[in-house]
Write an enzyme that holds these catalytic residues in place. Structure first.
Site, PDB file in Angstrom:
ATOM      1  N   VAL A   4       4.572   2.290   6.827  1.00  0.00           N
ATOM      2  CA  VAL A   4       4.210   2.902   5.550  1.00  0.00           C
ATOM      3  C   VAL A   4       2.882   2.335   5.052  1.00  0.00           C
ATOM      4  CG1 VAL A   4       4.887   3.192   3.128  1.00  0.00           C
ATOM      5  CG2 VAL A   4       6.619   3.338   4.924  1.00  0.00           C
ATOM      6  N   CYS A   5       2.658   1.050   5.311  1.00  0.00           N
ATOM      7  CA  CYS A   5       1.473   0.363   4.780  1.00  0.00           C
ATOM      8  C   CYS A   5       0.151   1.045   5.128  1.00  0.00           C
ATOM      9  CB  CYS A   5       1.462  -1.094   5.228  1.00  0.00           C
ATOM     10  SG  CYS A   5       2.862  -2.058   4.592  1.00  0.00           S
ATOM     11  N   PRO A   6      -0.097   1.431   6.393  1.00  0.00           N
ATOM     12  CA  PRO A   6      -1.395   2.053   6.669  1.00  0.00           C
ATOM     13  C   PRO A   6      -1.589   3.383   5.956  1.00  0.00           C
ATOM     14  CG  PRO A   6       0.034   2.186   8.599  1.00  0.00           C
ATOM     15  CD  PRO A   6       0.683   1.253   7.618  1.00  0.00           C
TER      16      PRO A   6
ATOM     17  N   LEU B  79      -2.869   2.316   2.551  1.00  0.00           N
ATOM     18  CA  LEU B  79      -4.212   1.763   2.606  1.00  0.00           C
ATOM     19  C   LEU B  79      -5.257   2.857   2.808  1.00  0.00           C
ATOM     20  CD1 LEU B  79      -3.361  -1.399   4.698  1.00  0.00           C
ATOM     21  CD2 LEU B  79      -4.229  -1.398   2.359  1.00  0.00           C
TER      22      LEU B  79
END
Length: 210
Positions: free
Chosen positions: A50-52, A55
Site C-alpha cells: 500500500v505504501c508505494p 507515496l
C-alpha cells in the site's frame, strides 16, 4: 492514541533522503517555520504494497501542494539507506523512483513514538531507553502543521487502509480558507463552498440557506 491537534508538533532532527536521492544529516521541520505549512505523514515500511501507492499519489499532487505553500514530508522507521534503495526501483517494479519530497529515517523510532503512531509492544526502561518485544513500525499517520508549528489536523489509519490525498488537499484548502477569511468550514466543505461565522447567528443563517 494521543491527540496532537492544537499542540506544537514534536520536534526532531534525523537523517533523510531529499530530492530523490541525496542523503542529508539533521533534517528538521524547523526549516519550514514561518514559511510553509507542512503535510507530514508516516508510512509503515519501504518495499511494501500500500505504501508505494500513497507515496506516488502524494508525488502526483506535489506541485499543487507546493503552489499552496505546503511542504510534503514522509517518514518511516526504515533507514536512510533503505529509503535510498527503494528510490532506485522503478515504479513499474513496485518502487518509488520519481518521488522527490523528503523521506525521513526514523531509525530509532523516537519520531513515531513522539507523534504516537508507533505500532507494536514496547516500553521505556528506567534509563529512558525504548525496549520492544516485537516489530515496531508506524501506522499511517498524517499531520497538517501550520507555519507556527501547530498541528491543525491529524488522521491515523491502520496498515491495510490507504489514505486519500484528495482529502489531505481538502484539509489544506480548509485551513487556508479559515486563515484568509476568518470563517469556519462546515461539514463537507470544499473550495468554492460557503463558510460560516462562528456565532449563533452565523450558523442559523447558514443552516437556513443550506
Amino acid at each position: 492514541m494521543a491527540v496532537l491537534v492544537g499542540k506544537r508538533a514534536p520536534k526532531f532532527s534525523a537523517q533523510a533522503v531529499i530530492d530523490g536521492g541525496e542523503i542529508v544529516e539533521n533534517f528538521s521541520l524547523d526549516q519550514y517555520l514561518g514559511k510553509k505549512h507542512v503535510l507530514f505523514f508516516f508510512y509503515p515500511k519501504d518495499f511494501t504494497f500500500v505504501c508505494p501507492t500513497e507515496l506516488h499519489a502524494f508525488q502526483e499532487k506535489l506541485s499543487e501542494f507546493g503552489a499552496k505553500g505546503v511542504a510534503v514530508v514522509a517518514c518511516s522507521t526504515d533507514t536512510e539507506q533503505s529509503h535510498w534503495g527503494w528510490l532506485q526501483v522503478p515504479k513499474s517494479h513496485g518502487g518509488i523512483q520519481g518521488v522527490t519530497y523528503p523521506l525521513v529515517a526514523d531509525t530509532n523510532k523516537t519520531i513515531s513514538s513522539n507523534y504516537d503512531v508507533l505500532a507494536g509492544t514496547y516500553e521505556y526502561n528506567e534509563d529512558g531507553e525504548l525496549a520492544a518485544t516485537n516489530e515496531l513500525i508506524a501506522y499511517r499517520g498524517l499531520f497538517l502543521i501550520d507555519k507556527d508549528g501547530i498541528v491543525q489536523h491529524q488522521v491515523v489509519n491502520n496498515f491495510p487502509l490507504g489514505r486519500s490525498v484528495d482529502e489531505a488537499m481538502r484539509m489544506v484548502d480548509a485551513l487556508h480558507f479559515f486563515e484568509e477569511k476568518g470563517e469556519v468550514c462546515p461539514a463537507n466543505w470544499k473550495p468554492g463552498s460557503d463558510g460560516l461565522k462562528d456565532t449563533h447567528d452565523g450558523v442559523a443563517s447558514y443552516l437556513a440557506s443550506h
